[in-house]
Every structure is written in C-alpha cells, then in structure tokens.
Scaffold this motif. Structure first.
Motif, short mmCIF file in Angstrom:
data_model
loop_
_atom_site.label_atom_id
_atom_site.label_comp_id
_atom_site.label_asym_id
_atom_site.label_seq_id
_atom_site.Cartn_x
_atom_site.Cartn_y
_atom_site.Cartn_z
N LEU A 88 -6.15 -32.26 -8.91
CA LEU A 88 -5.26 -32.05 -10.15
C LEU A 88 -4.31 -30.88 -9.78
N ARG A 89 -3.09 -31.09 -10.69
CA ARG A 89 -2.24 -29.97 -10.51
C ARG A 89 -2.66 -28.62 -10.97
N LYS A 90 -3.27 -28.90 -12.40
CA LYS A 90 -3.86 -27.91 -12.88
C LYS A 90 -5.37 -28.00 -13.11
N PRO A 91 -6.10 -26.82 -13.18
CA PRO A 91 -7.59 -26.82 -13.19
C PRO A 91 -8.15 -27.69 -14.44
N LEU A 92 -9.48 -28.19 -14.23
CA LEU A 92 -10.08 -28.43 -15.42
C LEU A 92 -10.51 -27.32 -16.19
N THR A 93 -10.56 -27.89 -17.72
CA THR A 93 -10.99 -26.88 -18.61
C THR A 93 -12.44 -27.19 -18.83
N HIS A 94 -13.31 -26.32 -18.98
CA HIS A 94 -14.85 -26.65 -19.46
C HIS A 94 -15.19 -25.99 -20.50
N THR A 95 -14.42 -25.59 -21.22
CA THR A 95 -15.05 -24.89 -22.51
C THR A 95 -15.41 -25.85 -23.57
N ALA A 96 -15.75 -25.57 -24.69
CA ALA A 96 -16.16 -26.73 -25.55
C ALA A 96 -15.01 -27.33 -26.15
N PHE A 97 -15.41 -28.71 -26.47
CA PHE A 97 -14.38 -29.54 -26.97
C PHE A 97 -14.83 -30.25 -28.03
N ALA A 98 -14.00 -30.16 -29.25
CA ALA A 98 -14.31 -30.79 -30.40
C ALA A 98 -13.69 -32.17 -30.46
N TYR A 99 -14.53 -33.13 -30.79
CA TYR A 99 -14.08 -34.29 -30.77
C TYR A 99 -14.19 -35.26 -32.02
N ASN A 100 -13.43 -36.05 -32.32
CA ASN A 100 -13.62 -37.09 -33.45
C ASN A 100 -13.53 -38.43 -32.79
N SER A 148 -7.68 -31.01 -18.55
CA SER A 148 -7.15 -30.17 -17.64
C SER A 148 -6.36 -28.94 -18.47
N ILE A 149 -6.06 -27.83 -17.83
CA ILE A 149 -5.32 -26.87 -18.50
C ILE A 149 -3.90 -27.46 -18.84
N GLY A 150 -3.74 -27.46 -20.14
CA GLY A 150 -2.31 -27.92 -20.91
C GLY A 150 -2.46 -29.26 -21.19
N THR A 151 -3.37 -30.34 -20.88
CA THR A 151 -3.22 -31.64 -21.09
C THR A 151 -4.96 -32.33 -21.27
N VAL A 152 -4.84 -33.24 -21.82
CA VAL A 152 -6.09 -34.04 -22.24
C VAL A 152 -5.81 -35.57 -22.06
N GLY A 153 -6.48 -36.11 -20.99
CA GLY A 153 -6.19 -37.77 -20.87
C GLY A 153 -7.43 -38.33 -21.35
N VAL A 154 -7.21 -39.38 -22.21
CA VAL A 154 -8.41 -40.42 -22.28
C VAL A 154 -8.04 -41.67 -21.37
N ASP A 189 -1.93 -33.12 -25.61
CA ASP A 189 -1.86 -31.64 -25.56
C ASP A 189 -3.18 -31.12 -25.58
N GLU A 190 -3.45 -29.92 -24.61
CA GLU A 190 -4.84 -29.33 -24.86
C GLU A 190 -4.98 -28.55 -26.27
N GLY A 191 -5.91 -28.67 -26.80
CA GLY A 191 -5.95 -28.33 -28.24
C GLY A 191 -5.43 -28.99 -29.37
N GLU A 192 -4.89 -30.21 -28.92
CA GLU A 192 -4.28 -30.83 -29.95
C GLU A 192 -5.53 -31.76 -30.57
N PRO A 193 -5.75 -31.74 -31.93
CA PRO A 193 -6.48 -32.65 -32.53
C PRO A 193 -6.49 -34.13 -32.39
N PHE A 194 -7.16 -35.07 -32.22
CA PHE A 194 -6.93 -36.35 -32.27
C PHE A 194 -8.08 -37.15 -32.70
N THR A 195 -8.10 -38.37 -33.13
CA THR A 195 -9.43 -39.05 -33.58
C THR A 195 -9.06 -40.57 -32.68
N LEU A 196 -10.16 -41.01 -32.05
CA LEU A 196 -10.04 -42.14 -31.19
C LEU A 196 -11.03 -43.15 -31.96
#
Length: 204
Positions: A88-100, A148-154, A189-196
């Motif tokens: 990955l170009r940017k490191p993974l983010t291992h902090t808490a992730f709130a999901y819907n 990853s830092i700045g981006t979340v991919g599903v 975006d990292e930190g952007e809320p979304f519902t799947l």
C-alpha cells in the motif's frame, strides 16, 4: 513519496516467491496489488478477479475443522495483512472503526451499528469474520474492508447479492453499488460515515 520507488517496490512484490512472504500464495500477492491499485484510484474495475482469488483462499482455509487448521488460518491472515502493508502507498489504519451495516432480518430492515479494530476487516455470516451479520442472504464471507490513511475501501468480489452504499457522508459523491453483474470497489474517505447493505434487497 517517490512514485518510481513505489512502482519498483510493487514489481519486487509481484516477483517474490511464496517463501519470501512467509508462505503467502501468488494469489494473495495479486489480491494485495489489486487492492493497492484500487485505493490509489487505478484499475478499480479489474479488482473483482483478484477478490475471487481471495474468496477461494479464504473458504479453503478459514472454515477450519480443527484447532490446528484454525491456527494456520490466523498465521496466513497475518501474512496477508503484512503483504497489504508492504504494497500500500499509505499505511493501514488500525484504530477503532465505527460501522453501519443494513441487513434483511425476518423480512425487515435491521441496521447494525457497532465498532471494530483493524486495518483489514472481514465481513460475512461466518463466525470467523471480524464483522458478523447473522442473515441467511449474507454470504459466509461477503466482503472485506481495508482501511489505509486517508482512504477506506470495501471490496466485494464474490457475495450472492452484492454490496451497496445506502448513505455516505460526502454528499458530492454518489452512493455506489458493487452489484453481482458489475463488481467494483466502494471507496470512501477516512473518517467518512457510510452505511452498507450486505443482504438481499428488501421486497417492495
């Protein structure tokens, strides 16, 4: 960051042998490279093929019948995580992730709201997943979330009913769908809320 250096690193990764990557298979190398490209906005449409390779590996190893097989899965999972971090170009983010996550339970919409830790999260019906959705229309392994830092991919390359975005924080971008006949990564975006939505559509 030096772009040429990144490309060179990716070429070395693609050419590496499984023993160089703690037993990681050639299939998982291509999966990691496809995820990296999608998060960078490159060749996103072609990533579903690599996701199918991930599904085959996952279903072969994760649904363990013995403790020894389960331990092997955990070892391989960490190897896959390490491979992702390598490409990955940017490191993974291992902090808490709130999901819907919205699923169809008893023919009614059911919104699951919780949190999980990690840069690589498996979502599905199986108890081995990081995010478990107890719905018959949800695949045993439905999709993965890469943070990853700045981006979340599903990434959904194999589920029976696809994965769709019901809501997202950025109103200037469309709520996209990874449909069964048109698999595509869903990028946020990292930190952007979304519902799947990960289950069969609710009947009209």
């Amino acid at each position: 960051m030096d772009v040429d250096g990144v490309r060179s690193k990716r070429r070395r990764t693609a050419e590496a042998t499984p023993s160089d990557l703690d037993g990681l298979s050639d299939q998982l190398q291509s999966v990691s490279l496809a995820i990296s490209a999608a998060l960078d906005g490159e060749n996103a449409e072609g990533s579903h093929k690599s996701m199918e390779e991930l599904r085959q590996w996952y279903q072969t190893e994760v649904f363990a019948a013995t403790d020894a097989q389960q331990q092997r899965w955990e070892e391989r999972r960490w190897a896959f995580l390490g491979q992702l971090q390598h490409v990955l170009r940017k490191p993974l983010t291992h902090t808490a992730f709130a999901y819907n996550v919205d699923a169809l339970l008893d023919n009614e919409s059911n919104l699951i709201q919780s949190s999980a830790f990690g840069g690589l999260l498996f979502v599905g019906r199986s108890r081995y997943n990081d995010i478990v959705v107890a719905d018959e229309t949800v695949s045993r392994v439905h999709c993965i979330i890469v943070r990853s830092i700045g981006t979340v991919g599903v990434f959904d390359g194999w589920s029976s009913y696809g994965t769709s975005t019901l809501e997202r924080g950025r109103t200037d971008r469309e709520c996209e769908e990874s449909a069964v006949d048109n698999r595509r990564p869903l990028i946020f975006d990292e930190g952007e809320p979304f519902t799947l939505r990960v289950s069969e559509r609710i009947p009209d």
